[in-house]
Scaffold this motif. Structure first.
Motif, PDB file in Angstrom:
ATOM      1  N   GLY A 169      -1.962 -80.723 -57.041  1.00 20.01           N
ATOM      2  CA  GLY A 169      -0.910 -79.909 -57.636  1.00 20.01           C
ATOM      3  C   GLY A 169      -0.529 -80.294 -59.041  1.00 20.01           C
ATOM      4  N   MET A 177       3.233 -74.840 -51.671  1.00 23.61           N
ATOM      5  CA  MET A 177       3.843 -75.713 -52.670  1.00 23.61           C
ATOM      6  C   MET A 177       4.974 -75.017 -53.431  1.00 23.61           C
ATOM      7  N   SER A 206      -1.517 -73.927 -57.929  1.00 23.33           N
ATOM      8  CA  SER A 206      -1.503 -74.723 -56.700  1.00 23.33           C
ATOM      9  C   SER A 206      -2.685 -74.359 -55.807  1.00 23.33           C
ATOM     10  N   GLY A 259      -1.182 -76.701 -50.664  1.00 18.42           N
ATOM     11  CA  GLY A 259      -1.295 -75.895 -51.862  1.00 18.42           C
ATOM     12  C   GLY A 259      -0.688 -74.515 -51.704  1.00 18.42           C
ATOM     13  N   SER A 273      -5.542 -77.141 -55.013  1.00 23.18           N
ATOM     14  CA  SER A 273      -5.751 -77.528 -53.612  1.00 23.18           C
ATOM     15  C   SER A 273      -7.179 -77.226 -53.170  1.00 23.18           C
TER      16      SER A 273
END
Length: 498
Positions: free
Chosen positions: A63, A133, A88, A130, A92
């Motif tokens: 991230g 997030m 994100s 992810g 990820s």
């Protein structure tokens, strides 16, 4: 005034729920591991521990601080949320792909051939984190601490209390632990996405990405050096003092740093988004920082002195015979508990105001100081390493305090005065605990009984001192915090004299 009191009350409620959540999770994790230990072999737990090392280390880079940047932004536009969600996902997926590709090499490094498929299965955790997030960052920004605490507790319960034992009972071995971990993060992801909606259309806008990655870059650099600082002392002990000393030091370090880490993380999870909301109001930010520092000193300083007083008996009860040599290193590490906890407050305020690069170089100095202090201290064994590590932590505490004072406009005299009630309480209660413990040892009191008697006397004594002499043992900041807590109490309690 009402706005300030309202924000303080929401922060107090957030601290309560976050603390209860983290404490409950720690107890639930212990119970779950005890249950799973009866169903699984030690080798399967070893594989799981190795997989967690990989996941936790990779999380440093996952991230690149995008979620933290969203929390910190003074004004968040839709473009920030969409760009953050896009970044994100990219990060990820990249991290999951990298770990998947490197799994055989990771297994060779650990000398565990069975580790590669386990690590690859655990890559699902990166994807879950992810995807959720930005939702988590939005919830933190909205100060939904109670809701977040419920999600963390519920996801863990479904994963490790329900799914994990069921899979282990069905004979799935290591896959019971991995299944529990992935299930926990999947449930957490779904709850965050449903309960905290946000724009999910992909966007790669240069301005929004620049805003997020500028902050996230400094945050990630500091996080790397902070991780190195946490491992440098153990690396020195393992390299120069051997496996037995490493086992002794690692256990002592875990016992003394775990409470400070839990308290520090609880404070940071609440104070970072709260302080970010008032980052452009220096006077409120200064009051919040000073109040947090004073409250932390009131809680941690007396506790650390009392723990130091009863460590010989605590080691006997928790670790059993043969661990007597851990007492002195533990006492040294306990003496630095305030430094480990309170610097998290400075950490929160520097991130809340966007001073991430000033924070980053200080964390680099911290990592070097831990390594240098531990290397010098190893000439005097584990005790010397513990002393070197505590000196390094104290230096980091002062460096971060200097940065926080510069950002808030407070003076060093204000910072020192905020600690005085905690020092007074620690000297009075801690000194009494040392004398009482010595008397009980002279009377040959069993260790468990001694611990119980110390707890049953010091806790009421602390409350009585604060009640009888609040100006001395609470100070202005402590009384303000108590008033906020009392405002949250039931009406019948508020009518009682304070």
């Amino acid at each position: 005034m009402s706005d300030r009191r309202g924000l303080a009350a929401r922060s107090a409620i957030g601290l309560m729920w976050t603390g209860l959540s983290m404490g409950g999770l720690a107890v639930a994790e212990l119970v779950a591991l005890i249950v799973l230990a009866r169903l699984l072999a030690p080798s399967e737990f070893g594989l799981y521990a190795a997989a967690l090392v990989v996941i936790n280390f990779s999380a440093i880079f996952e991230g690149l601080g995008v979620a933290q940047a969203i929390v910190q932004r003074p004004v968040v536009e839709e473009s920030h949320l969409r760009a953050g969600f896009t970044l994100s996902l990219i990060f990820s997926l990249s991290m999951a792909g990298l770990v998947w590709w490197a799994a055989p090499t990771i297994a060779d490094l650990f000398r565990l051939t069975e580790l590669a498929p386990v690590v690859r299965a655990a890559c699902a955790v990166f994807l879950c984190r992810g995807i959720s997030m930005v939702a988590q960052a939005s919830a933190q920004r909205a100060l939904r601490f109670r809701w977040l605490a419920g999600i963390e507790a519920g996801a863990f319960a479904i994963g490790f209390v329900l799914v994990g034992p069921l899979l282990a009972w069905r004979g799935l071995g290591i896959w019971a632990l991995i299944g529990a971990l992935v299930c926990q993060h999947f449930v957490r992801m779904l709850a965050l996405l449903i309960g905290q909606p946000h724009p999910k259309r992909l966007l790669l806008e240069r301005r929004a990405i620049g805003h997020l990655l500028y902050f996230g870059g400094g945050f990630t650099i500091a996080r790397i050096f902070n991780y190195l600082a946490g491992q440098a002392d153990k690396a020195v002990v393992g390299r120069w003092l051997g496996a037995e000393s490493l086992g002794l030091y690692a256990l002592a370090s875990q016992l003394m740093t775990a409470p400070a880490v839990i308290v520090g993380q609880t404070l940071d999870m609440v104070l970072f988004p709260t302080m970010a909301l008032i980052q452009q109001e220096p006077a409120r930010l200064a009051r919040a920082f000073r109040g947090a520092v004073a409250s932390c000193a009131l809680l941690v300083l007396p506790a650390s002195v009392v723990v130091m007083a009863v460590l010989p008996e605590l080691v006997q009860v928790l670790l059993g015979p043969g661990w007597e040599s851990a007492v002195l290193p533990l006492q040294i590490l306990a003496a630095g508990m305030l430094f480990r906890t309170s610097y998290k407050l400075s950490d929160s305020i520097t991130r809340a105001t966007g001073a991430v690069y000033a924070r980053a170089w200080r964390q680099a100095v911290f990592a070097f100081a831990v390594g240098a202090g531990s290397f010098i201290g190893q000439h005097w064994g584990v005790t010397g390493v513990a002393l070197g590590a505590v000196i390094a932590v104290a230096s980091n505490f002062l460096l971060m305090a200097q940065l926080s004072l510069r950002l808030t406009g407070l003076k060093w005299s204000d910072f020192a005065v905020a600690h005085l009630p905690g020092v007074a309480l620690a000297v009075t209660v801690g000194g009494g605990a040392w004398m009482f413990a010595h008397l009980l040892r002279e009377l040959h009191t069993p260790p468990l009984s001694l611990l119980g008697m110390i707890v049953l006397t010091t806790a009421p004594a602390s409350a009585l001192l604060c009640w009888c002499a609040p100006a001395l043992f609470l100070g202005h900041d402590g009384r303000s915090a108590l008033q906020v807590l009392m405002s949250l109490a039931p009406a019948w309690l508020q009518r009682r004299p304070t």
